[in-house]
Design a protein around this motif. Structure first.
Motif, short mmCIF file in Angstrom:
data_model
loop_
_atom_site.label_atom_id
_atom_site.label_comp_id
_atom_site.label_asym_id
_atom_site.label_seq_id
_atom_site.Cartn_x
_atom_site.Cartn_y
_atom_site.Cartn_z
N THR A 60 -33.50 3.41 -33.44
CA THR A 60 -33.19 2.99 -32.19
C THR A 60 -33.38 1.09 -31.56
O THR A 60 -34.03 1.25 -31.52
CB THR A 60 -33.37 3.53 -31.15
N LEU A 61 -31.69 0.95 -31.19
CA LEU A 61 -31.76 -0.47 -30.74
C LEU A 61 -32.31 -0.56 -29.16
O LEU A 61 -31.19 0.12 -28.54
CB LEU A 61 -30.58 -0.99 -31.14
N ALA A 94 -27.52 -6.41 -33.73
CA ALA A 94 -27.52 -5.35 -32.97
C ALA A 94 -26.27 -5.00 -33.70
O ALA A 94 -26.48 -4.05 -34.51
CB ALA A 94 -27.56 -5.34 -31.78
N SER A 95 -25.25 -5.65 -33.47
CA SER A 95 -23.94 -5.55 -34.40
C SER A 95 -24.49 -5.13 -36.36
O SER A 95 -24.21 -4.41 -36.67
CB SER A 95 -22.15 -6.12 -34.35
N ARG A 98 -26.77 -2.34 -37.10
CA ARG A 98 -26.70 -1.40 -37.09
C ARG A 98 -25.19 -0.85 -38.41
O ARG A 98 -25.03 0.49 -38.83
CB ARG A 98 -25.19 -1.19 -36.05
N ASP A 99 -24.23 -2.18 -38.74
CA ASP A 99 -23.49 -2.18 -39.99
C ASP A 99 -24.32 -1.67 -41.37
O ASP A 99 -23.98 -1.01 -41.83
CB ASP A 99 -23.12 -3.34 -40.11
N SER A 102 -25.89 1.98 -41.31
CA SER A 102 -24.85 2.67 -41.16
C SER A 102 -24.36 2.74 -43.13
O SER A 102 -23.98 3.97 -43.03
CB SER A 102 -23.16 2.34 -41.11
N ILE A 108 -28.72 5.57 -36.55
CA ILE A 108 -29.46 4.17 -35.95
C ILE A 108 -28.44 4.88 -34.71
O ILE A 108 -27.56 5.58 -34.39
CB ILE A 108 -29.49 2.62 -36.22
N ALA A 109 -29.15 4.65 -33.62
CA ALA A 109 -28.86 4.95 -31.55
C ALA A 109 -29.03 3.67 -30.83
O ALA A 109 -29.25 2.26 -31.20
CB ALA A 109 -29.30 6.41 -31.25
N ASP A 110 -28.17 3.66 -29.62
CA ASP A 110 -29.05 2.69 -28.89
C ASP A 110 -29.40 2.83 -27.94
O ASP A 110 -28.76 3.75 -27.43
CB ASP A 110 -27.10 1.29 -28.32
N LEU A 138 -35.99 -3.05 -32.33
CA LEU A 138 -35.65 -1.65 -33.29
C LEU A 138 -37.55 -0.62 -33.01
O LEU A 138 -38.02 -1.37 -32.76
CB LEU A 138 -35.60 -2.63 -34.57
N SER A 155 -33.37 -4.15 -43.07
CA SER A 155 -33.22 -5.17 -42.11
C SER A 155 -33.46 -6.66 -42.47
O SER A 155 -32.80 -7.15 -42.55
CB SER A 155 -34.16 -5.02 -41.11
#
Length: 180
Positions: A60-61, A94-95, A98-99, A102, A108-110, A138, A155
């Motif tokens: 999670t971010l 963060a974007s 996430r990418d 994915s 992944i969650a926020d 994270l 990452s």
């Protein structure tokens, strides 16, 4: 040349800062050591912080925007609960994370309202006392070492493209803190 550092293709180092407890903020030697690390390394455009004090599944971010700190400790003198560190969030980072996750099929969650915990902000107070580097935190989605190494590899490697540092996020320092 990278706009964040002025250096071509800078790959930021990954560091581990064993932060101990908030009382290290009063340890002049520890504070000076971390400050010297920060000065010796290229200045990051943002920091992706992984703290052992936030375990949440899926990964999670948090602190995507500037939010209050989390004082996740008890029984310390009041001055430690008055520490402030208003670093900007790192939405571009963060974007990108996430990418990357994915693309690899990693859930992944926020948690955009979750602030930095002491495992994240205590070392940063020493390294960047002006709170002027965007920070993204994270969570650790468990304690399985091979899985954590994979998250770190994805990452780190994903922040670098064929030309060097990824243009969207610039140089990002991955920092872990906790107890080895």
């Amino acid at each position: 040349m990278d706009a964040g550092t002025g250096q071509p293709g800078v790959r930021m180092p990954i560091i581990f800062a064993a932060h101990g407890a908030p009382v290290l903020l009063d340890d002049a030697v520890w504070m000076a050591e971390l400050a010297s690390w920060a000065k010796a390394m290229p200045r990051p455009r943002s920091i992706l912080m992984i703290s052992a004090h936030w375990e949440q599944r899926p990964a999670t971010l948090g602190a995507i925007r500037t939010v209050p700190l989390i004082y996740d400790f008890y029984g310390f003198p009041e001055r430690y609960y008055e520490t402030r560190y208003r670093a900007p969030g790192a939405p571009e980072c963060a974007s990108r994370v996430r990418d990357l996750f994915s693309e690899k099929g990693i859930p992944i969650a926020d948690a955009p309202a979750r602030g930095l915990d002491h495992g994240a902000y205590v070392p940063l107070v020493a390294m960047y006392p002006g709170a002027d580097v965007p920070v993204l935190q994270l969570s650790m989605p468990g304690l399985d070492a091979p899985r954590l190494f994979e998250l770190g590899r994805v990452s780190h490697d994903g922040m670098v493209d064929g030309r060097g540092v990824h243009e969207t996020v610039g140089p990002v320092r991955l920092t872990g803190s906790g107890t080895p």
